[in-house]
Design an enzyme around this catalytic site. Sequence first.
Site, PDB file in Angstrom:
ATOM      1  N   HIS A 183       0.838  -1.436  -0.102  1.00 52.29           N
ATOM      2  CA  HIS A 183      -0.039   0.024   0.523  1.00 52.29           C
ATOM      3  C   HIS A 183       0.752   1.326   0.186  1.00 52.29           C
ATOM      4  O   HIS A 183       2.301   1.042   0.081  1.00 52.29           O
ATOM      5  CB  HIS A 183      -0.506   0.002   1.374  1.00 52.29           C
ATOM      6  N   ASP A 224       3.269  -4.458   8.029  1.00 52.12           N
ATOM      7  CA  ASP A 224       1.724  -4.069   8.042  1.00 52.12           C
ATOM      8  C   ASP A 224       0.191  -4.962   8.267  1.00 52.12           C
ATOM      9  O   ASP A 224       0.804  -5.993   6.617  1.00 52.12           O
ATOM     10  CB  ASP A 224       1.712  -2.705   6.580  1.00 52.12           C
ATOM     11  N   GLN A 234      -4.611  -5.610   6.883  1.00 52.50           N
ATOM     12  CA  GLN A 234      -5.931  -6.582   6.695  1.00 52.50           C
ATOM     13  C   GLN A 234      -5.765  -7.902   6.752  1.00 52.50           C
ATOM     14  O   GLN A 234      -6.431  -8.402   6.570  1.00 52.50           O
ATOM     15  CB  GLN A 234      -5.561  -6.638   4.989  1.00 52.50           C
ATOM     16  N   LYS A 273     -11.165  -0.608   9.734  1.00 51.68           N
ATOM     17  CA  LYS A 273     -11.221  -1.811   9.484  1.00 51.68           C
ATOM     18  C   LYS A 273     -11.726  -3.082   9.683  1.00 51.68           C
ATOM     19  O   LYS A 273     -11.787  -4.548   9.222  1.00 51.68           O
ATOM     20  CB  LYS A 273     -10.146  -2.476   8.307  1.00 51.68           C
ATOM     21  N   CYS A 289      -4.405   2.307  -3.983  1.00 54.36           N
ATOM     22  CA  CYS A 289      -3.206   3.260  -2.747  1.00 54.36           C
ATOM     23  C   CYS A 289      -2.363   1.508  -3.095  1.00 54.36           C
ATOM     24  O   CYS A 289      -1.638   1.943  -2.122  1.00 54.36           O
ATOM     25  CB  CYS A 289      -3.643   2.935  -1.427  1.00 54.36           C
TER      26      CYS A 289
END
Length: 434
Positions: free
Chosen positions: A149, A226, A229, A252, A392
């Site tokens: 991202h 990261d 998700q 999220k 993104c």
Amino acid sequence: MTTITIPRGMPQYDDVPRLDVEKLRADFPILGREINGHPMVYLDSANTSQKPRQVLDAIREHYERHNGNVSRSVHTVGTEATEAYEGARAKVAAFINAPGADEVVFTKNSTEAINLVAYAFSNASLDPAADPRFRLGPGDEVVISEMEHHSNIVPWQLLCQRTGATLRWFGITEGGRLDESNLDELVNERTKLVSLVHMSNIIGTVNATARITERVRQVGALLLLDCSQSVPHQPIDVVDLDADFIAFTGHKMCGPTGIGVLWGRSELLAAMPPVLGGGSMIETVALSGSTFAPPPARFEAGTPPIAEAVGLGAAIDYLSAIGMRAIQWHEKEITAYALDALATVPGLRIFGPVVPVGRGGTISFALDSVHPHDVGQILDSVGVQVRVGHHCARPVCVRYGVPATTRASFYLYTTTGEIDALVRGLEQARKVFG
């Protein structure tokens, strides 16, 4: 209760609780909406998830009864606010199995969490007395991947520009996996930090990080993952991951916007210089200089996102009560169903893994000769909410030679009927633009 036919010979695990999806959907008021005269089909959870009543009620109740600033007051309301805020921190720590709540730093989102680490590196690089693990200069290297991202690309580009360090990256295979063929050359004695996405927000790939982590440890670098998700969709244990930092965001994972998390090993957070200065992050202040509070307060200058933290704590309670293994398995079934269903649409190309192994519930695709924006408009006209664009993650689109994609993403409330509605909408788009 929604029943899913498990495709492709996927095994059935009897020890995984099954979700009663229709019952869960009743917790989400927005899912009862209509869009353009059709029942809303929300397939954009990788962008932001919907919020259950339990989270909405917790935020409202906080503002109605406990609204005060934190760590500043001895009065009752201020004390209640502080206890709620720190209680949310403890919930986050337990949710990711962090050794201590003091390793959880609240930010406004994943982007800020990653930037916080990048600017700590930048500040340390100006201080000869700083911990050498955080000092960068010419000859040093930072490694990311083509799968990232933008929030895990741009901060490192800027850091390298400021310090003279070099940015390098892993590629992506045609099948949507991280290309580790040059791992030993890419992660080397010059590497100071490797920062990778755990689950791709555009092609859904879940990166197995064990081999990379082993190499990172061999060369003495640091590792940031990261997990924006992955934390909402599967059990995450920071001890098992063996990363040095992870970043994720509340909106999220059924929580509110405006709240994110940086988790870091306690000794690394203690060695990091502050990034923002102001109230709450200090120990003593004099005009001649200041000393700083220990983490996590050192990195939470000013009034923090208090109600948002309370909402995140409520979201963690909600997800924990359901069970992250059950959520993960439901999404694996839904993703398998969607991959098979999308394969029936003529002229549709899926980017990333085409099997429900080592991937999450995010599927990006292109429809022959139809621009993704047109696909999105047709789908919206029948109530199907998807995201279109480069998400993104423009380098991924460049890698596959497309200007943009259409992305459908799933969560615990997604049903097979919604996948069927997506397929019908795509068939309509083919007819309109065919």
